[in-house]
Design an enzyme around this catalytic site. Structure first.
Site, PDB file in Angstrom:
ATOM      1  N   HIS A  12       0.855  -1.193   0.000  1.00 57.07           N
ATOM      2  CA  HIS A  12       0.000   0.000   0.000  1.00 57.07           C
ATOM      3  C   HIS A  12       0.887   1.238   0.000  1.00 57.07           C
ATOM      4  O   HIS A  12       1.934   1.258   0.619  1.00 57.07           O
ATOM      5  CB  HIS A  12      -0.886  -0.002   1.255  1.00 57.07           C
ATOM      6  N   ASP A  28      -7.963  -5.229  -0.185  1.00 60.05           N
ATOM      7  CA  ASP A  28      -8.413  -6.107  -1.279  1.00 60.05           C
ATOM      8  C   ASP A  28      -8.067  -7.568  -1.041  1.00 60.05           C
ATOM      9  O   ASP A  28      -8.525  -8.436  -1.784  1.00 60.05           O
ATOM     10  CB  ASP A  28      -7.786  -5.640  -2.601  1.00 60.05           C
TER      11      ASP A  28
END
Ligand code: SDX
Length: 417
Positions: free
Chosen positions: A301, A358
């Site tokens: 991320h 996700d």
């Protein structure tokens, strides 16, 4: 600390410092070019703030996510999605009457104009639901043209309500079943499940487990400050494009596999590993191999250099929902093994790569019977209130101006034709 000093070409400049409510420090460079003729360069905007905002706070080092100051863990435990949408868009939790009125409006604006049904017949059955969603959302501006900021309160309701209908219709289109119209008897999330899974001969029996799981998934995706798609919505909206065009642009940015499209890629990756004998170590090695373009989708991320708090909540929810539904999913076991191996491996530890939102969401969507190519649409339905909140905050900002970054030109110098 009120200013930062910059020395450029032997001259010293003082730049103002801004400090956010959580102590974040920003060097205010709004006067830089007029003072120095220089601009900054920050490809990917990893170090640049595009705005100040009161909507969402993230601390990537500590794995903190708060919507309007409320910790995501408490919101996930206690709130409904429409309550969170109201909070993000209007800045405060709705009272009982305000929430009832908000929900009533969402119920009574869930239909799309009958003419829009013709658009669906133009798409091939194989059309990706994100292509349909972005086209349909932009097309809503043909039916609700006025986008003056005061009229947008109704357009905000229309968007939040009709996006569900468009998403469910795109699913029905892809499986050749008749569209199921929304029912005014059902809540926001129940109505979506009804439009997705009911058939004329048999209304869908609302499963409380599914309704709670859907509510949680939408809440966890509701906002995430200046991510790629939200920055896109702000960028497009800054030209005073209408809300439908701006949100449609956000849908398209979210579609990319590095962003919201990752949830579909995670399941495709886990399925590939399962079909390859479940050999997850092989794929961890592949993800580390610079010569392979394989990435561990759902990992890493830009902001979180610790656990994505949403991934933690979703991992726990996946266990609960599968157990309550009496299902088990070999892909969940593979995901957990991948996480365990990666978090012990120097490559991932050095780069501070952790599971993101996700990584586990697809397991829940699968358990709910939602097809893989609808996963990013589900992300978009969750992110809708966040996009709308940022669009509204940007449009109501008295100092707001059109986004127009500069560049450093590196092409040919002047030459004659
Ligand atoms: C979302 O911004 C948001 O808030 C997004 C989001 C939201 O709510 O809106 O949180 C939702 O989009 C989550 C992210 C979903 N994407 C994926 O899961 C795709 C896989 N992840 C990566 O592609 C990547 O981690 C990004 C895109 C998420 C972040 O990219 P960055 O910040 O530009 O990092 P990078 O690509 O420069 O990677 C840094 C290093 C590189 O190695 P080196 O060149 O330093 O040797 O880490 C490596 C990368 O190769 N790396 C990975 C990896 N992610 C990064 N290696 C293997 N597998 C991965 N998943």
């Amino acid at each position: 600390m009120k200013t930062a000093k910059l020395i450029l070409d032997g001259k010293e400049y003082e730049l103002p410092i801004v400090v956010g409510s959580e102590g974040e420090v920003g060097i205010d460079i709004r006067g830089l070019r007029s003072a120095t003729r220089a601009v900054t360069l920050d490809s990917g905007f990893a170090n640049s703030g595009s705005c100040s905002s009161e909507i969402t706070f993230i601390d990537g080092e500590k794995g903190i996510l708060r919507y309007r100051g409320y910790p995501i863990e408490q919101i996930a435990e206690n709130a409904t999605f429409t309550e969170v949408a109201y909070l993000l868009i209007y800045g405060s939790r709705p009272g009982a009457d305000e929430l009832a009125e908000f929900n009533r409006k969402l119920t009574y604006h869930s239909l799309i104009h009958e003419d829009m049904k013709n658009f669906f017949s133009g798409f091939p059955a194989t059309a990706h639901p994100m292509a349909i969603l972005s086209a349909m959302v932009a097309s809503l501006s043909s039916y609700y043209p006025r986008s003056a900021i005061d009229n947008n309160e109704l357009n905000i309701i229309r968007l939040l309500s009709k996006a569900r209908t468009i998403a469910a219709f795109s699913y029905k289109k892809s499986i050749g079943q008749p569209f199921m119209y929304p029912s005014n008897e059902l809540s926001y999330t129940e109505n979506f499940l009804h439009m997705m899974f009911s058939v004329p001969a048999e209304p869908y029996r609302i499963s409380p487990v599914m309704e709670r799981a859907l509510n949680l998934l939408l809440i966890l995706h509701a906002d995430h400050e200046q991510n790629c798609s939200t920055s896109t919505v702000r960028m497009v909206g800054s030209s005073e494009a209408n809300i439908f065009a701006s949100i449609s642009a956000g849908i398209n940015a979210l579609w990319g596999p590095l962003h919201g499209g990752a949830n579909q890629k995670v399941i495709e990756m886990l399925t590939r590993i399962r079909d390859d004998g479940g050999n997850y170590e092989k794929y961890v090695d592949l993800a580390k191999d610079k010569d392979s373009d394989f990435r561990l989708m759902g990992f890493g991320h830009r902001v979180y250099k610790n656990f994505d708090p949403r991934a933690k909540i979703l991992k726990a929810a996946a266990d609960e929902v599968l157990e309550e539904m009496g299902k088990n999913d070999p892909l969940l076991d593979i995901a957990k093994n991948l996480e365990r191996i990666a978090l012990e491996d120097d490559y991932f530890v050095e780069r501070r790569l952790y599971p993101n939102v996700d990584f586990y969401s697809g397991i829940l969507y699968r358990a709910m019977g939602i097809p893989t190519n609808m996963f990013t649409v589900m992300f978009a339905l969750g992110r809708l209130p966040g996009w709308i909140a940022h669009w509204r905050e940007m449009r109501l900002d008295p100092d707001g101006r059109i986004y127009r970054p500069r560049q450093i030109y590196t092409g040919s110098t002047r030459r004659d034709w």
